[in-house]
Design an enzyme around this catalytic site. Structure first.
Site: not given
Length: 326
Positions: A14, A16, A68, A100, A139, A200-202, A225
Site C-alpha cells: 500500500p 499513499a 490496509q 508508517c 506491516k 519488504n525493503g529495497d 517503491r
C-alpha cells in the site's frame, strides 16, 4: 515455505497517493499476487469520511485487492472492522499498519509509533483478529530508532495475538526510506516465528528479489517503491518463479501501459484529477528513456487527456526514430 515456487507471494505494498484502483489493476494484470489499498484511517471510517470511502473503492476488474487500515484505539478498531469492513466480502484480508513513518501519523500515536509498546501491539492485533474472519496481516518496521530496535519482540507479540502473517520493512522509523534495508533482520525474524514472514525493503529488480529471498528465506515479498513506474517487475518475478524466459520491457510497452493507466483512472475519477495525479506516474514510467525530462515537463503542463495522448504518441514516434538511429 522456504522453497521458491510459482505460488510464492509477490505483493504490491500500500502506497499513499500511488496504489489507487487503476494502478492496482495494472499491477495485478502483471502478476501481483495481492494488492492493498492506500492506508485508510479507522477514525475516518468511523465517521463515514468521504475521502476514506473513495480510497476503499474496489473495481470489479480486481481479484486480489485488500484493505490496509491504521489506528490506535482497540475499541474503535473492533467496531469499524465489524461494521464497515467485515460486510465487504471482496476484501479477503485486512492489513494493519504499524510501520508508517509520516510525522502527522506518528505524532498521533499511530503507524510506527505503536512499536514503542509491544503490549499495545499485542492488544491491537488481538482485537483485530478477534473482530474478523478475514485474513489478518501486520506491516511494521525494525523499531522507532537505533536505540529501540524491537522487531523480534513485536513479531512475537503479533504471532501470539494470532495474526496470519507479518510483513517487515527492514528499516527503522527514523530512517524513513533512507539507507539500506537490513535484510538480515528479516532472516532473524523468519527464524524466530512460526507464522509466515514477508520481506519488504529495497526490491527494485528481479535480482533484488532473488537476493532478498536467498538472504532472508522469507515466505514472499512485498514491493513498494520498486513498483512505481515498473509494474512489470511482478511479471518478471512470476516468469522467473515459473521457469520461463524473462520479459524484456521496451518503450512501446511502457507508453502503452501509461495510456492504459490513464484510461482506467478516468473510468473511476474526474479527468482533471487524473491528469494531476498521473504526472508523477509518468515521470516514474519514463525515467531513463531518452529526453525523459523534457517530455515530463510537457506532460506536467498538459490540461486535457487529448493533449496527454497526443504527447504520448509524439514521444513514441520520437523514440522510434531515436532507436532507428542507433
Amino acid at each position: 515455505m522456504n522453497q521458491l515456487n510459482k505460488d510464492t507471494p509477490v505483493m504490491l505494498a500500500p502506497l499513499a497517493g500511488v496504489t489507487d484502483v487503476a494502478f492496482r489493476i495494472i499491477c495485478e494484470e502483471n502478476g501481483a499476487s495481492k494488492t492493498f489499498t492506500e492506508m485508510v484511517s479507522v477514525n475516518a471510517l468511523a465517521f463515514n469520511n468521504k475521502a476514506s470511502q473513495e480510497i476503499m473503492f474496489r473495481s470489479d476488474l480486481e481479484k486480489n485487492s485488500n484493505i490496509q487500515i491504521f489506528g490506535k484505539d482497540p475499541d474503535l478498531i473492533a467496531r469499524v472492522v465489524k461494521e464497515k469492513i467485515n460486510p465487504l466480502e471482496y476484501f479477503k484480508e485486512i492489513s494493519f499498519n504499524m510501520g508508517c513513518p509520516a510525522p502527522k501519523i506518528f505524532k498521533n500515536g499511530q503507524g510506527s509509533a505503536l512499536l514503542k509498546d509491544p503490549r499495545e501491539v499485542y492488544k491491537i492485533a488481538k482485537t483485530l483478529v478477534d473482530s474478523t474472519d478475514k485474513i489478518v496481516n501486520v506491516k511494521y518496521r525494525l523499531g522507532i530508532d537505533e536505540d529501540s530496535i524491537n522487531y523480534l519482540e513485536v513479531g512475537k507479540a503479533l504471532e501470539d495475538a494470532g495474526v496470519d502473517y507479518v510483513i517487515l520493512h527492514a528499516r527503522t522509523r527514523d530512517q524513513q526510506y533512507q539507507g539500506k534495508a537490513r535484510w538480515e533482520a528479516i532472516r532473524e525474524l523468519k527464524e524466530s516465528l512460526s507464522i509466515p514472514v514477508i520481506a519488504n525493503g529495497d526490491i527494485f529488480s528481479l535480482k533484488d528479489f532473488i537476493d532478498i529471498i536467498k538472504i532472508t528465506k522469507a515466505d514472499g515479498v512485498m514491493i513498494a517503491r520498486g513498483a512505481m513506474g515498473n509494474p512489470f517487475i511482478f511479471r518478471q518475478i512470476k516468469e522467473y518463479l515459473a521457469g520461463k524466459e524473462i520479459s524484456k520491457i521496451d518503450f512501446k510497452e511502457i507508453l502503452a501501459t501509461i495510456k492504459k493507466q490513464y484510461l482506467l483512472s478516468m473510468a473511476y475519477k474526474d479527468e482533471r484529477l487524473v491528469i494531476n495525479q498521473m504526472r508523477k506516474h509518468v515521470g516514474w514510467y519514463i525515467k531513463g528513456l531518452p529526453s525523459a525530462a523534457s517530455f515530463r515537463k510537457r506532460v506536467n503542463t498538459a490540461r486535457t487527456s487529448k493533449e496527454i495522448f497526443d504527447l504520448l504518441d509524439e514521444y513514441e514516434r520520437y523514440l522510434e526514430e531515436d532507436y532507428d538511429r542507433e
